[in-house]
Design an enzyme around this catalytic site. Sequence first.
Site, PDB file in Angstrom:
ATOM      1  N   HIS A 288       0.838  -1.204   0.000  1.00 58.25           N
ATOM      2  CA  HIS A 288       0.000   0.000   0.000  1.00 58.25           C
ATOM      3  C   HIS A 288       0.871   1.250   0.000  1.00 58.25           C
ATOM      4  CE1 HIS A 288       0.269   1.111   4.343  1.00 58.25           C
ATOM      5  NE2 HIS A 288       0.246  -0.187   4.599  1.00 58.25           N
ATOM      6  N   ASP A 300       6.255   0.641   6.498  1.00 58.49           N
ATOM      7  CA  ASP A 300       4.799   0.546   6.395  1.00 58.49           C
ATOM      8  C   ASP A 300       4.285   1.683   5.524  1.00 58.49           C
ATOM      9  OD1 ASP A 300       2.157  -0.154   6.839  1.00 58.49           O
ATOM     10  OD2 ASP A 300       2.070   0.665   8.863  1.00 58.49           O
ATOM     11  N   GLU A 334      -4.751   2.251   2.880  1.00 55.00           N
ATOM     12  CA  GLU A 334      -4.845   1.128   3.823  1.00 55.00           C
ATOM     13  C   GLU A 334      -4.890   1.616   5.261  1.00 55.00           C
ATOM     14  OE1 GLU A 334      -3.370  -1.905   6.651  1.00 55.00           O
ATOM     15  OE2 GLU A 334      -2.440   0.006   6.124  1.00 55.00           O
ATOM     16  N   GLU A 335      -4.166   2.695   5.568  1.00 54.90           N
ATOM     17  CA  GLU A 335      -3.973   3.089   6.956  1.00 54.90           C
ATOM     18  C   GLU A 335      -5.237   3.589   7.642  1.00 54.90           C
ATOM     19  OE1 GLU A 335      -1.624   2.319   8.675  1.00 54.90           O
ATOM     20  OE2 GLU A 335       0.157   2.138   7.425  1.00 54.90           O
ATOM     21  N   ASP A 362       3.070  -6.302   3.821  1.00 56.39           N
ATOM     22  CA  ASP A 362       2.728  -5.169   4.692  1.00 56.39           C
ATOM     23  C   ASP A 362       3.174  -5.437   6.127  1.00 56.39           C
ATOM     24  OD1 ASP A 362       1.735  -2.751   5.544  1.00 56.39           O
ATOM     25  OD2 ASP A 362      -0.337  -3.439   5.701  1.00 56.39           O
TER      26      ASP A 362
END
Length: 436
Positions: A288, A300, A334-335, A362
């Site tokens: 992501h 991340d 995504e976060e 991830d």
Amino acid sequence: MYKFILLTFSLLFAFGLSAQTDKAKPTNSDEDAFFIKDIYNKALTDGRSYDWLMYLTKEIGGRLSGSPEAAAAVEYTYQMLDSMNMDKVWLQPCIVPHWIRGEKEQCRMISQRMGTVDLTCIALGNSIGTGPSGVSGEVVEVMSLDEAEALGKAGKLKGKIVFYNRPFDQTQVNTMAAYGGAVGQRVYGPTTGAKYGAVGALVRSMTNRTDDIPHTGSTVYKDGHEIPAVALSTIDSDVLTEALKAEKSVRVYFKTDCKMLEPKMSYNVIGEIKGSEKPEEIILVSGHLDSWDIGTGAHDDGAGCVHAMDVIHIMNQLGYKPKRTIRCVLYMNEENGTAGAKAYRDSSNVRKEYHLAALESDRGGFTPRGFTFDGHEDVFRPKFKQIIEWLPLLEPYGLDFKKGGSGADVSYLKDQKGILIGFLPDSQRYFDYHHT
């Protein structure tokens, strides 16, 4: 990062994408072993992962959904994929939340014994702000959501600041499991406190380190129950809990400037190479693009994005022609929402696509240990048994396969009944850097 590429190609073999076309070829043939070695060598000598990651993290930086940095990351990775001789590269629209942090957060403890003590804090993602006057209140410490519920029902949270102080379980060898045991208080703690009249929430940072660096991450509000929420560093969480043990009443004041703006248009970045024999069967590799704003998002999930991109690059370098379609997807958001994953799933289902395998990286970029596998209960067992047969080819590289989770983005494809795969690196130091 080269071992991620090795693992991915091993999965391609396991799904019938062998280097040779002889249908009578035995499983785990010498030819496959030598080709895996070629992958390993090529990734070591000609991989592009670190170059791309350097640009994402140092030139672009944190890439929170809706930000100019996220838009720059979309353009950069699109251009990189478009230079790789793929059959198709495109941007897939998705509407993403646009949360901004605003001015630097302030937090301090007011103690009769210690006086006024500054605490290191940072706003949780999606949190509302306090307004210019900030919020203050007596602190009530809890170790779980259940404890907060019980105190709330007894009327003991009204007008208070609820302090969620459950630490990581340090006996867990798997730090991801320790994270899973603690993260619920960050995600749902503020809205639980709001439901019972709390005026603010403090949350112990999600890390197994004892340091003075706070970690952000999403909080989720439900049913209109919203209060401002910040994460405290683990050192200052310990300072606060010690004060609470020594005194009957400790107060905290904090001020944040964060807010949610109108949603914005953003994009998933997608590229694919059509399969030569079964193009309707898709094998997806992904990460992501978005990351939190307070760091560079290297683990991340910049690492996951460049992992997926380098799979395509190494395929080209080796002249590899897949039998099934290989698709690289760099998800957005995504976060704090998974809007990109939902948009991808919806589009895929409308087109009646089938993902034979969907792989997500991830969990950072530390030393690779293997992959974890998940899938729809109707098909998981036979597919996993098929993959396990290829493990002997990976033993020289210290790698393994096991059952487990896949990834937040690819999990949306579960109903297509392919296999879902999560990259598994060593996680011991991951939470030193995660969301901070």
